[in-house]
Design a protein around this motif. Structure first.
Motif, mmCIF file in Angstrom:
data_model
loop_
_atom_site.group_PDB
_atom_site.id
_atom_site.type_symbol
_atom_site.label_atom_id
_atom_site.label_comp_id
_atom_site.label_asym_id
_atom_site.label_seq_id
_atom_site.Cartn_x
_atom_site.Cartn_y
_atom_site.Cartn_z
ATOM 1 N N THR A 198 9.481 -84.037 -51.958
ATOM 2 C CA THR A 198 8.355 -84.105 -52.719
ATOM 3 C C THR A 198 8.331 -85.148 -53.431
ATOM 4 N N MET A 199 7.667 -86.412 -53.262
ATOM 5 C CA MET A 199 7.709 -87.472 -54.074
ATOM 6 C C MET A 199 6.074 -88.067 -54.388
ATOM 7 N N LYS A 200 5.975 -88.935 -55.366
ATOM 8 C CA LYS A 200 4.602 -89.570 -55.633
ATOM 9 C C LYS A 200 3.783 -90.086 -54.455
ATOM 10 N N ALA A 201 2.423 -90.231 -54.637
ATOM 11 C CA ALA A 201 1.765 -90.892 -53.706
ATOM 12 C C ALA A 201 2.152 -92.186 -53.422
ATOM 13 N N PRO A 202 2.139 -92.711 -51.987
ATOM 14 C CA PRO A 202 2.521 -93.917 -51.679
ATOM 15 C C PRO A 202 2.024 -95.205 -52.316
ATOM 16 N N SER A 203 0.591 -95.139 -52.819
ATOM 17 C CA SER A 203 0.128 -96.379 -53.263
ATOM 18 C C SER A 203 0.714 -96.548 -54.569
ATOM 19 N N SER A 204 1.393 -95.537 -55.439
ATOM 20 C CA SER A 204 1.599 -95.833 -56.808
ATOM 21 C C SER A 204 3.304 -95.998 -56.865
ATOM 22 N N LEU A 205 3.708 -96.339 -55.907
ATOM 23 C CA LEU A 205 5.217 -96.335 -55.669
ATOM 24 C C LEU A 205 5.501 -98.041 -55.504
ATOM 25 N N PRO A 206 5.830 -98.681 -56.562
ATOM 26 C CA PRO A 206 6.476 -99.920 -56.473
ATOM 27 C C PRO A 206 7.909 -100.177 -55.917
ATOM 28 N N PHE A 207 8.085 -99.684 -54.750
ATOM 29 C CA PHE A 207 9.619 -99.544 -54.459
ATOM 30 C C PHE A 207 10.302 -101.060 -54.156
ATOM 31 N N GLU A 208 11.296 -101.534 -54.311
ATOM 32 C CA GLU A 208 12.030 -102.513 -53.976
ATOM 33 C C GLU A 208 12.549 -102.231 -52.746
ATOM 34 N N GLN A 209 12.785 -103.439 -51.837
ATOM 35 C CA GLN A 209 13.403 -103.226 -50.524
ATOM 36 C C GLN A 209 14.991 -103.079 -50.738
ATOM 37 N N ILE A 210 15.492 -102.061 -50.224
ATOM 38 C CA ILE A 210 17.137 -101.716 -50.531
ATOM 39 C C ILE A 210 18.070 -102.776 -49.692
ATOM 40 N N PRO A 211 18.883 -103.648 -50.444
ATOM 41 C CA PRO A 211 19.560 -104.467 -49.784
ATOM 42 C C PRO A 211 20.421 -103.689 -48.542
ATOM 43 N N ARG A 212 20.491 -104.489 -47.478
ATOM 44 C CA ARG A 212 21.220 -103.979 -46.373
ATOM 45 C C ARG A 212 22.754 -104.326 -46.391
ATOM 46 N N THR A 213 23.201 -103.524 -47.532
ATOM 47 C CA THR A 213 24.948 -103.523 -47.568
ATOM 48 C C THR A 213 25.240 -102.204 -47.717
ATOM 49 N N ASP A 214 26.668 -101.800 -47.185
ATOM 50 C CA ASP A 214 27.240 -100.526 -47.164
ATOM 51 C C ASP A 214 27.830 -100.229 -48.856
ATOM 52 N N PRO A 215 27.737 -98.683 -49.058
ATOM 53 C CA PRO A 215 27.406 -97.661 -48.263
ATOM 54 C C PRO A 215 25.524 -97.555 -48.624
ATOM 55 N N PRO A 275 23.677 -94.852 -47.635
ATOM 56 C CA PRO A 275 23.012 -93.791 -48.260
ATOM 57 C C PRO A 275 23.305 -93.648 -49.861
ATOM 58 N N GLU A 276 24.308 -94.433 -50.336
ATOM 59 C CA GLU A 276 24.867 -94.116 -51.767
ATOM 60 C C GLU A 276 23.680 -95.148 -52.537
ATOM 61 N N ARG A 277 23.185 -96.041 -51.815
ATOM 62 C CA ARG A 277 22.362 -97.024 -52.698
ATOM 63 C C ARG A 277 20.731 -96.660 -52.536
ATOM 64 N N ILE A 278 20.535 -95.681 -51.437
ATOM 65 C CA ILE A 278 19.282 -95.074 -51.373
ATOM 66 C C ILE A 278 19.209 -93.722 -52.374
ATOM 67 N N TYR A 279 20.369 -93.249 -52.470
ATOM 68 C CA TYR A 279 20.377 -92.005 -53.516
ATOM 69 C C TYR A 279 20.476 -92.486 -54.907
ATOM 70 N N ARG A 280 20.978 -93.756 -55.243
ATOM 71 C CA ARG A 280 20.833 -94.269 -56.336
ATOM 72 C C ARG A 280 19.437 -94.769 -56.839
ATOM 73 N N GLN A 281 18.678 -95.467 -55.936
ATOM 74 C CA GLN A 281 17.242 -95.674 -56.299
ATOM 75 C C GLN A 281 16.399 -94.719 -56.472
ATOM 76 N N LYS A 293 14.380 -93.728 -59.909
ATOM 77 C CA LYS A 293 12.985 -93.457 -60.020
ATOM 78 C C LYS A 293 12.330 -92.140 -60.436
ATOM 79 N N ILE A 294 13.091 -91.141 -60.200
ATOM 80 C CA ILE A 294 12.818 -89.698 -60.624
ATOM 81 C C ILE A 294 13.059 -89.756 -62.064
ATOM 82 N N ALA A 295 14.144 -90.498 -62.621
ATOM 83 C CA ALA A 295 14.553 -90.450 -64.103
ATOM 84 C C ALA A 295 13.556 -91.256 -64.810
ATOM 85 N N ASN A 296 13.030 -92.261 -64.329
ATOM 86 C CA ASN A 296 12.087 -93.112 -65.225
ATOM 87 C C ASN A 296 10.588 -92.650 -65.016
ATOM 88 N N GLY A 297 10.370 -91.850 -64.061
ATOM 89 C CA GLY A 297 9.056 -91.249 -63.922
ATOM 90 C C GLY A 297 8.269 -91.645 -63.008
#
Length: 232
Positions: free
Chosen positions: A6-23, A25-31, A35-39
């Motif tokens: 469950t996440m916020k509506a798409p139009s209100s999420l200013p996501f940055e593109q995840i850099p394509r580096t390994d690992p 899944p860890e980078r996705i997890y952290r972002q 974003k949950i932490a900062n609301g």
């Protein structure tokens, strides 16, 4: 649609593109965690994996791995039947009874197995909790509270028991957040966490178990107070 994410509506999420580096899944997890932490992400609004993958610029396979980790940690709902509305008072009483059995034992194990690195991590999280005590920083406090539990359970070293604890914890996530609306409850949490860190530093398993049991008893009282007892 994936009801467990469950996440916020798409139009209100200013996501940055995840850099394509390994690992990845860890980078996705952290972002997502940040974003949950900062609301920026509202766990009460649903979103599909496809939408989220597009926003992050990643494929669904590493995204699923990151989401699985977030669910296991209790940060995202684990599936159907985990919302507040689906839990009766009897459900909550049973969940809290299980937590009273599991959490003190995990704290005792963590005291026995605590490492200097783990203790430093817990100290850092407690500092974050103290900094987030004011009401405007509630979301940051909730996240710090979550991170404290993740580190503590990790120190206990029993993955199967940790998964069981996280599964039950995720079911009461929304209610726990509601109890933390009260500053007095946040202060109780911080005091107990400070005592726990001290007990772990002494490798005092008995003290850690006692402290955690007292915290769970107070949490049980606060959570059940949100759900009226059925009339006889």
């Amino acid at each position: 649609m994936i009801p467990s994410t469950t996440m916020k509506a798409p139009s209100s999420l200013p996501f940055e593109q995840i850099p394509r580096t390994d690992p990845l899944p860890e980078r996705i997890y952290r972002q997502i965690h940040e974003k949950i932490a900062n609301g920026e992400i509202d766990p009460s609004v649903r979103m599909t994996e496809t939408q989220l993958a597009a926003m992050l610029g990643v494929s669904r396979t590493p995204l699923r791995e990151a989401l699985t980790r977030l669910r296991h940690e209790g940060l995202l709902a684990a599936g159907r039947g985990t919302s507040v509305a689906s839990l009766s008072r009897t459900d909550l009483e049973e969940i809290m009874e299980l937590r009273l059995l599991i959490e003190p034992y995990l704290a005792a194990r963590a005291a026995t197995l605590a490492t200097p690195q783990g203790l430093r991590a817990l100290d850092e999280v407690v500092r974050r909790e103290l900094a987030a005590l004011p009401r405007p920083a509630l979301q940051k406090f909730v996240m710090a509270n979550h991170d404290f539990r993740v580190v503590l359970v990790g120190l206990a070293g029993n993955k199967r028991l940790a998964e069981a604890a996280s599964r039950h914890d995720s079911q009461i996530q929304a209610l726990r957040r509601a109890t933390l609306e009260k500053k007095s409850n946040r202060e109780i949490v911080v005091r107990h966490h400070q005592l726990l860190v001290a007990a772990l530093g002494r490798h005092d398993a008995q003290a850690a178990e006692t402290i955690m049991r007292d915290l769970m008893l107070q949490a049980r009282e606060s959570i059940l107070a949100l759900i009226p007892a059925p009339r006889s």
